[in-house]
Design a protein around this motif. Structure first.
Motif, PDB file in Angstrom:
ATOM      1  N   LEU A  42       0.857  -1.186   0.000  1.00  0.00           N
ATOM      2  CA  LEU A  42       0.000   0.000   0.000  1.00  0.00           C
ATOM      3  C   LEU A  42       0.887   1.228   0.000  1.00  0.00           C
ATOM      4  N   ALA A  43       0.574   2.184  -0.848  1.00  0.00           N
ATOM      5  CA  ALA A  43       1.332   3.431  -0.915  1.00  0.00           C
ATOM      6  C   ALA A  43       1.133   4.236   0.370  1.00  0.00           C
ATOM      7  N   ALA A  44       2.021   5.174   0.625  1.00  0.00           N
ATOM      8  CA  ALA A  44       1.972   5.982   1.844  1.00  0.00           C
ATOM      9  C   ALA A  44       0.649   6.732   1.980  1.00  0.00           C
ATOM     10  N   ALA A  45       0.145   7.311   0.891  1.00  0.00           N
ATOM     11  CA  ALA A  45      -1.109   8.065   0.955  1.00  0.00           C
ATOM     12  C   ALA A  45      -2.281   7.162   1.325  1.00  0.00           C
ATOM     13  N   GLU A  46      -2.286   5.947   0.781  1.00  0.00           N
ATOM     14  CA  GLU A  46      -3.361   5.013   1.100  1.00  0.00           C
ATOM     15  C   GLU A  46      -3.251   4.504   2.536  1.00  0.00           C
ATOM     16  N   THR A  47      -2.030   4.325   2.998  1.00  0.00           N
ATOM     17  CA  THR A  47      -1.820   3.927   4.391  1.00  0.00           C
ATOM     18  C   THR A  47      -2.356   5.016   5.315  1.00  0.00           C
ATOM     19  N   ALA A  48      -2.089   6.285   4.980  1.00  0.00           N
ATOM     20  CA  ALA A  48      -2.571   7.403   5.800  1.00  0.00           C
ATOM     21  C   ALA A  48      -4.096   7.474   5.786  1.00  0.00           C
ATOM     22  N   ALA A  49      -4.706   7.260   4.620  1.00  0.00           N
ATOM     23  CA  ALA A  49      -6.166   7.280   4.521  1.00  0.00           C
ATOM     24  C   ALA A  49      -6.782   6.162   5.359  1.00  0.00           C
ATOM     25  N   LEU A  50      -6.151   5.000   5.347  1.00  0.00           N
ATOM     26  CA  LEU A  50      -6.629   3.884   6.150  1.00  0.00           C
ATOM     27  C   LEU A  50      -6.456   4.180   7.633  1.00  0.00           C
ATOM     28  N   ALA A  51      -5.336   4.742   8.017  1.00  0.00           N
ATOM     29  CA  ALA A  51      -5.088   5.086   9.426  1.00  0.00           C
ATOM     30  C   ALA A  51      -6.103   6.100   9.939  1.00  0.00           C
ATOM     31  N   ALA A  52      -6.515   7.017   9.079  1.00  0.00           N
ATOM     32  CA  ALA A  52      -7.492   8.033   9.485  1.00  0.00           C
ATOM     33  C   ALA A  52      -8.856   7.419   9.797  1.00  0.00           C
ATOM     34  N   ARG A  53      -9.126   6.257   9.259  1.00  0.00           N
ATOM     35  CA  ARG A  53     -10.419   5.590   9.482  1.00  0.00           C
ATOM     36  C   ARG A  53     -10.403   4.639  10.669  1.00  0.00           C
ATOM     37  N   MET A  54      -9.248   4.420  11.255  1.00  0.00           N
ATOM     38  CA  MET A  54      -9.152   3.483  12.361  1.00  0.00           C
ATOM     39  C   MET A  54      -9.815   4.047  13.621  1.00  0.00           C
ATOM     40  N   ALA A  55     -10.438   3.174  14.378  1.00  0.00           N
ATOM     41  CA  ALA A  55     -11.092   3.543  15.632  1.00  0.00           C
ATOM     42  C   ALA A  55     -10.944   2.391  16.615  1.00  0.00           C
ATOM     43  N   ARG A  56     -11.195   2.684  17.867  1.00  0.00           N
ATOM     44  CA  ARG A  56     -11.063   1.656  18.896  1.00  0.00           C
ATOM     45  C   ARG A  56     -11.964   0.459  18.598  1.00  0.00           C
ATOM     46  N   THR A  57     -13.181   0.722  18.237  1.00  0.00           N
ATOM     47  CA  THR A  57     -14.083  -0.340  17.783  1.00  0.00           C
ATOM     48  C   THR A  57     -14.513   0.027  16.371  1.00  0.00           C
ATOM     49  N   MET A  58     -14.366  -0.904  15.473  1.00  0.00           N
ATOM     50  CA  MET A  58     -14.714  -0.624  14.077  1.00  0.00           C
ATOM     51  C   MET A  58     -15.133  -1.910  13.396  1.00  0.00           C
ATOM     52  N   ARG A  59     -15.819  -1.734  12.306  1.00  0.00           N
ATOM     53  CA  ARG A  59     -16.236  -2.871  11.499  1.00  0.00           C
ATOM     54  C   ARG A  59     -16.185  -2.447  10.040  1.00  0.00           C
ATOM     55  N   PHE A  60     -15.449  -3.198   9.254  1.00  0.00           N
ATOM     56  CA  PHE A  60     -15.342  -2.959   7.824  1.00  0.00           C
ATOM     57  C   PHE A  60     -15.864  -4.178   7.089  1.00  0.00           C
ATOM     58  N   ASP A  61     -16.534  -3.943   5.979  1.00  0.00           N
ATOM     59  CA  ASP A  61     -16.795  -4.992   5.007  1.00  0.00           C
ATOM     60  C   ASP A  61     -15.702  -4.834   3.957  1.00  0.00           C
ATOM     61  N   CYS A  62     -15.124  -5.946   3.541  1.00  0.00           N
ATOM     62  CA  CYS A  62     -13.991  -5.895   2.614  1.00  0.00           C
ATOM     63  C   CYS A  62     -14.338  -6.629   1.322  1.00  0.00           C
ATOM     64  N   ARG A  63     -14.039  -5.969   0.211  1.00  0.00           N
ATOM     65  CA  ARG A  63     -14.251  -6.578  -1.102  1.00  0.00           C
ATOM     66  C   ARG A  63     -12.938  -6.499  -1.872  1.00  0.00           C
ATOM     67  N   LEU A  64     -12.417  -7.627  -2.287  1.00  0.00           N
ATOM     68  CA  LEU A  64     -11.188  -7.704  -3.074  1.00  0.00           C
ATOM     69  C   LEU A  64     -11.548  -8.023  -4.509  1.00  0.00           C
ATOM     70  N   GLN A  65     -11.083  -7.155  -5.414  1.00  0.00           N
ATOM     71  CA  GLN A  65     -11.397  -7.384  -6.821  1.00  0.00           C
ATOM     72  C   GLN A  65     -10.415  -6.611  -7.688  1.00  0.00           C
ATOM     73  N   HIS A  66      -9.813  -7.286  -8.650  1.00  0.00           N
ATOM     74  CA  HIS A  66      -8.935  -6.665  -9.647  1.00  0.00           C
ATOM     75  C   HIS A  66      -7.814  -5.847  -9.015  1.00  0.00           C
ATOM     76  N   GLY A  67      -7.182  -6.380  -7.970  1.00  0.00           N
ATOM     77  CA  GLY A  67      -6.055  -5.690  -7.349  1.00  0.00           C
ATOM     78  C   GLY A  67      -6.449  -4.515  -6.483  1.00  0.00           C
ATOM     79  N   ARG A  68      -7.715  -4.406  -6.168  1.00  0.00           N
ATOM     80  CA  ARG A  68      -8.184  -3.329  -5.295  1.00  0.00           C
ATOM     81  C   ARG A  68      -8.875  -3.928  -4.082  1.00  0.00           C
ATOM     82  N   CYS A  69      -8.789  -3.206  -2.996  1.00  0.00           N
ATOM     83  CA  CYS A  69      -9.483  -3.575  -1.768  1.00  0.00           C
ATOM     84  C   CYS A  69     -10.446  -2.438  -1.445  1.00  0.00           C
ATOM     85  N   GLN A  70     -11.724  -2.745  -1.362  1.00  0.00           N
ATOM     86  CA  GLN A  70     -12.713  -1.751  -0.980  1.00  0.00           C
ATOM     87  C   GLN A  70     -13.161  -2.060   0.445  1.00  0.00           C
TER      88      GLN A  70
END
Length: 96
Positions: A42-70
């Motif tokens: 993951l590039a630095a900008a994407e790592t930062a965007a992911l870090a900004a979404r982190m919380a003590r309690t969180m829940r993500f739905d993850c979809r992997l497709q064509h080299g992308r993670c949503q």
């Protein structure tokens, strides 16, 4: 290496931008060319965007497709481009 020897496929996602790239370059060739090993960075900008979404309690739905993670949560969807690293630590050809 143990996991790669036991599993038919092993996926590693490394984050941190240049630090992740440096980690990949330092790996010995015997690790980089293990059969079934897939490494994506993951590039630095994407790592930062992911870090900004982190919380003590969180829940993500993850979809992997064509080299992308949503990742989707109550705040919306974050799309991460997973940059593959081929065997030998070489850089992939630039995309047009």
């Amino acid at each position: 290496m143990q996991a790669a020897g036991r599993a038919p496929r092993l996926s590693v996602w490394a984050f941190g931008g240049r630090a992740a790239e440096a980690w990949w370059q330092r790996l010995p060739a015997r690790v980089q060319t293990l059969p079934g090993l897939e490494v994506r960075l993951l590039a630095a900008a994407e790592t930062a965007a992911l870090a900004a979404r982190m919380a003590r309690t969180m829940r993500f739905d993850c979809r992997l497709q064509h080299g992308r993670c949503q990742l989707t949560d109550a705040a919306g969807t974050l799309t991460l481009q997973l940059q593959p690293r081929p065997a030998g630590g070489t850089r992939p050809a630039p995309s047009a």
